[in-house]
Write a protein that holds these residues in place. Structure first.
Motif, PDB file in Angstrom:
ATOM      1  N   PRO A 160     -50.927   5.028  -5.433  1.00  0.00           N
ATOM      2  CA  PRO A 160     -50.549   4.541  -4.148  1.00  0.00           C
ATOM      3  C   PRO A 160     -49.035   4.072  -3.972  1.00  0.00           C
ATOM      4  N   PHE A 161     -48.371   4.278  -5.106  1.00  0.00           N
ATOM      5  CA  PHE A 161     -46.920   3.915  -5.148  1.00  0.00           C
ATOM      6  C   PHE A 161     -46.191   5.285  -5.173  1.00  0.00           C
ATOM      7  N   HIS A 162     -47.024   6.232  -5.094  1.00  0.00           N
ATOM      8  CA  HIS A 162     -46.275   7.621  -4.913  1.00  0.00           C
ATOM      9  C   HIS A 162     -46.028   8.016  -3.303  1.00  0.00           C
ATOM     10  N   GLU A 163     -44.539   8.402  -3.034  1.00  0.00           N
ATOM     11  CA  GLU A 163     -44.569   8.852  -1.594  1.00  0.00           C
ATOM     12  C   GLU A 163     -45.403   9.952  -1.314  1.00  0.00           C
ATOM     13  N   MET A 164     -45.946  10.661  -1.907  1.00  0.00           N
ATOM     14  CA  MET A 164     -46.665  11.707  -1.310  1.00  0.00           C
ATOM     15  C   MET A 164     -48.138  11.249  -0.981  1.00  0.00           C
ATOM     16  N   PHE A 165     -48.712   9.996  -1.550  1.00  0.00           N
ATOM     17  CA  PHE A 165     -50.128   9.635  -1.392  1.00  0.00           C
ATOM     18  C   PHE A 165     -49.854   8.200  -0.679  1.00  0.00           C
ATOM     19  N   VAL A 166     -48.711   7.588  -0.257  1.00  0.00           N
ATOM     20  CA  VAL A 166     -48.909   6.473   0.196  1.00  0.00           C
ATOM     21  C   VAL A 166     -49.196   6.240   1.546  1.00  0.00           C
ATOM     22  N   ALA A 167     -49.444   7.026   2.226  1.00  0.00           N
ATOM     23  CA  ALA A 167     -49.581   7.339   3.565  1.00  0.00           C
ATOM     24  C   ALA A 167     -50.939   7.572   3.992  1.00  0.00           C
ATOM     25  N   ARG A 168     -51.741   6.714   4.650  1.00  0.00           N
ATOM     26  CA  ARG A 168     -53.142   7.151   4.857  1.00  0.00           C
ATOM     27  C   ARG A 168     -53.148   8.304   5.855  1.00  0.00           C
ATOM     28  N   GLU A 169     -53.864   9.435   5.797  1.00  0.00           N
ATOM     29  CA  GLU A 169     -53.963  10.454   6.346  1.00  0.00           C
ATOM     30  C   GLU A 169     -52.863  11.514   6.151  1.00  0.00           C
ATOM     31  N   GLY A 170     -51.871  11.047   5.385  1.00  0.00           N
ATOM     32  CA  GLY A 170     -50.530  11.989   5.078  1.00  0.00           C
ATOM     33  C   GLY A 170     -50.664  13.339   4.617  1.00  0.00           C
ATOM     34  N   HIS A 171     -49.894  14.063   4.147  1.00  0.00           N
ATOM     35  CA  HIS A 171     -50.183  15.297   3.608  1.00  0.00           C
ATOM     36  C   HIS A 171     -50.714  15.228   2.559  1.00  0.00           C
ATOM     37  N   GLY A 172     -50.265  14.298   1.654  1.00  0.00           N
ATOM     38  CA  GLY A 172     -51.000  14.215   0.160  1.00  0.00           C
ATOM     39  C   GLY A 172     -52.461  13.943   0.047  1.00  0.00           C
ATOM     40  N   GLN A 173     -52.626  12.864   0.809  1.00  0.00           N
ATOM     41  CA  GLN A 173     -54.280  12.604   0.992  1.00  0.00           C
ATOM     42  C   GLN A 173     -55.338  13.621   1.449  1.00  0.00           C
ATOM     43  N   GLN A 174     -54.425  14.342   2.416  1.00  0.00           N
ATOM     44  CA  GLN A 174     -55.142  15.285   3.089  1.00  0.00           C
ATOM     45  C   GLN A 174     -55.349  16.552   2.090  1.00  0.00           C
ATOM     46  N   ASP A 175     -54.385  16.728   1.455  1.00  0.00           N
ATOM     47  CA  ASP A 175     -54.554  17.894   0.505  1.00  0.00           C
ATOM     48  C   ASP A 175     -55.503  17.692  -0.617  1.00  0.00           C
ATOM     49  N   LEU A 176     -55.369  16.271  -1.027  1.00  0.00           N
ATOM     50  CA  LEU A 176     -56.189  15.919  -2.223  1.00  0.00           C
ATOM     51  C   LEU A 176     -57.819  15.978  -1.697  1.00  0.00           C
ATOM     52  N   TYR A 177     -58.215  15.456  -0.554  1.00  0.00           N
ATOM     53  CA  TYR A 177     -59.379  15.831  -0.074  1.00  0.00           C
ATOM     54  C   TYR A 177     -59.682  17.124   0.033  1.00  0.00           C
ATOM     55  N   ARG A 178     -58.768  18.086   0.315  1.00  0.00           N
ATOM     56  CA  ARG A 178     -59.172  19.539   0.355  1.00  0.00           C
ATOM     57  C   ARG A 178     -59.678  19.982  -0.936  1.00  0.00           C
ATOM     58  N   VAL A 179     -58.718  19.589  -1.762  1.00  0.00           N
ATOM     59  CA  VAL A 179     -58.954  20.260  -3.218  1.00  0.00           C
ATOM     60  C   VAL A 179     -60.332  19.681  -3.815  1.00  0.00           C
ATOM     61  N   LEU A 180     -60.657  18.420  -3.669  1.00  0.00           N
ATOM     62  CA  LEU A 180     -61.733  17.707  -4.282  1.00  0.00           C
ATOM     63  C   LEU A 180     -62.884  18.259  -3.502  1.00  0.00           C
TER      64      LEU A 180
END
Length: 476
Positions: A160-180
């Protein structure tokens, strides 16, 4: 853990150990367990905290000068040139110069090429080429609601302290959801395990979603088979292997843990299942993963043995932990000096633990398991000890290993005033069978002797943007 089932021999302490979030995740969430959502919230936070070179804006894994080694720029450029040559001739290097490749992984893969190197080392590149369109097919499917619900609840907990995953529904969390989600469709009999999320997140920090998916597939099927299956039998077996190896590496630590009935799964579950991604400083995580992808699971065992030896390997250290509780607390708060990049890598390389040692103890652990608990329920795939073993088991074609440069730059042909230049151009066009003089797409030269011109920094247009697999060369 989503996969822990009643009656599998695990204590509630184990499940709490796996499920427990980091202090960072708790600090960065609101009362409902949600991470920062809007861009304004994110910008307000990041404006107060400076992002480090790895993308962290705070937390225990943020970069510090004490935790990492600084490599001179000229040395880094030389390493990049060497790695580009290896990637262009991967099959030859794997067949004839694997020892040299292993040494280069031990020195650390250049950051600009780390994602691509991991994909090649793991065999994910070959898998992607052999199953073109597979990820898109899985990505387009809805997924099993049972797993989708658990995955969605886990997204904000990953770094949660990484800029890629800090934003809810940001591109990091979206891609993580897609992969899992794609993995649960790829292996429906296995489904989703919460320890897969940090593994996938680390991969996404270095490569696009499709590549991260195949990297996750290779880790789950080749490097750590059975780790994420129901019952966690594979991780329990590896815990017994770790304990047996500790007796040889540090008899004092072994006696202490045995005296207090410290089952290995109490302290090594998160270490192994998350490949130390939630435990070590980030510079150390990357170095461990460089070696892990090259040499296999023995690196994970070595890290665990080094930490146990350093924390419990002397009488002075054992004075502070007279019981099981004190020992657990000590192993949860490992001294930072033992986790620093330089120290940890040296200790890992000096520790005499080989693939043969691990396999020998594995056979002994399986035998003891059958004698005391009966047959194993999980029939995991054979474990591959590193990149060379994976490539030998499934030999790729030259086409599978071929790089596809994707930085395309439109360059208009310059006007030639010199008659000799015109003649040379005409001869070249006739040779290539080209009749026109329209602008020609030029593939950016990635050779070390002719580095591509610097590209201007361009910010992402929105937090929901991410890189596709055809854009992975922009990481250079």
């Amino acid at each position: 853990m989503a996969k822990i089932e009643p009656g599998n021999g695990l204590t509630s302490a184990v499940s709490r150990n796996i499920l427990r979030g980091t202090t960072e995740s708790l600090a960065l969430t609101d009362g409902e367990g949600n991470s920062f959502g809007s861009d304004s919230e994110l910008n307000a936070y990041t404006s107060e905290r400076q992002t480090d070179k790895y993308g962290f804006i705070g937390g225990a894994q943020q970069y510090s000068e004490q935790s990492a080694e600084n490599i001179p720029p000229e040395v880094l450029r030389q390493r990049e040139a060497k790695w580009l040559d290896m990637l262009n001739n991967w099959d030859k290097w794997m067949a004839k110069r694997h020892k040299k490749m292993k040494l280069r992984c031990q020195k650390g893969i250049p950051p600009s090429l780390r994602g691509r190197a991991w994909l090649y080392l793991s065999g994910g590149k070959v898998k992607r080429e052999q199953h073109k369109g597979k990820f898109e097919e899985l990505d387009s499917q809805a997924g099993d609601p049972k797993w989708v619900d658990v995955i969605e609840r886990d997204l904000h907990r990953q770094f949660p302290f990484h800029e890629m995953f800090v934003a809810r529904e940001g591109h990091g969390q979206q891609d993580l959801y897609r992969v899992l989600k794609a993995y649960t469709l790829h292996r429906p009999e296995e489904g989703y395990c919460q320890a897969q999320a940090p593994i996938a997140a680390v991969l996404l920090m270095h490569m696009p979603a499709e590549d991260a998916f195949w990297g996750l597939v290779q880790i789950c099927e080749k490097y750590l088979p059975g780790y994420y299956s129901a019952g966690l039998e594979a991780i329990q077996l590896d815990g017994e292997i770790l304990f047996a190896l500790l007796k040889r590496v540090s008899p004092l630590a072994h006696r202490h843990l045995k005296k207090h009935n410290m089952d290995p799964i109490l302290y090594m579950t998160e270490w192994f299942m998350c490949a130390f991604s939630r435990t070590l400083p980030w510079a150390s995580v990357l170095r461990v993963w460089d070696m892990f992808f090259c040499e296999g699971v023995k690196i994970i065992f070595r890290v665990g043995l080094v930490l146990l030896k350093c924390m419990l390997g002397s009488q002075d250290k054992l004075k502070t932990c007279q019981g099981q509780y004190e020992t657990m607390e000590l192993l949860k708060t490992i001294d930072t000096r033992y986790m620093q990049e330089g120290f940890l890598v040296r200790e890992i390389l000096e520790l005499p633990v080989s693939e043969r040692d691990i396999e020998k103890e594995h056979l002994a652990s399986v035998r003891r398991w059958k004698e005391t608990r009966g047959e194993l329920h999980c029939k995991a795939l054979p474990r591959m000890h590193g990149a060379k073993a994976i490539m030998a088991a499934e030999p790729p074609s030259r086409q599978d290993l071929r790089q596809n440069p994707t930085i395309i730059v439109e360059l208009p042909l310059a006007t030639k005033s010199n008659g000799e230049d015109k003649e040379r151009k005409k001869t070249k066009e006739e040779k290539n069978g080209k009749k026109n003089s329209s602008p020609t797409p030029v593939v950016a030269d990635l050779e070390p002797s002719k580095p591509p011109p610097p590209l201007k920094d361009t910010a992402l247009l929105g937090s929901n943007q991410s890189l596709s697999s055809t854009e992975h060369d922009t990481y250079l």
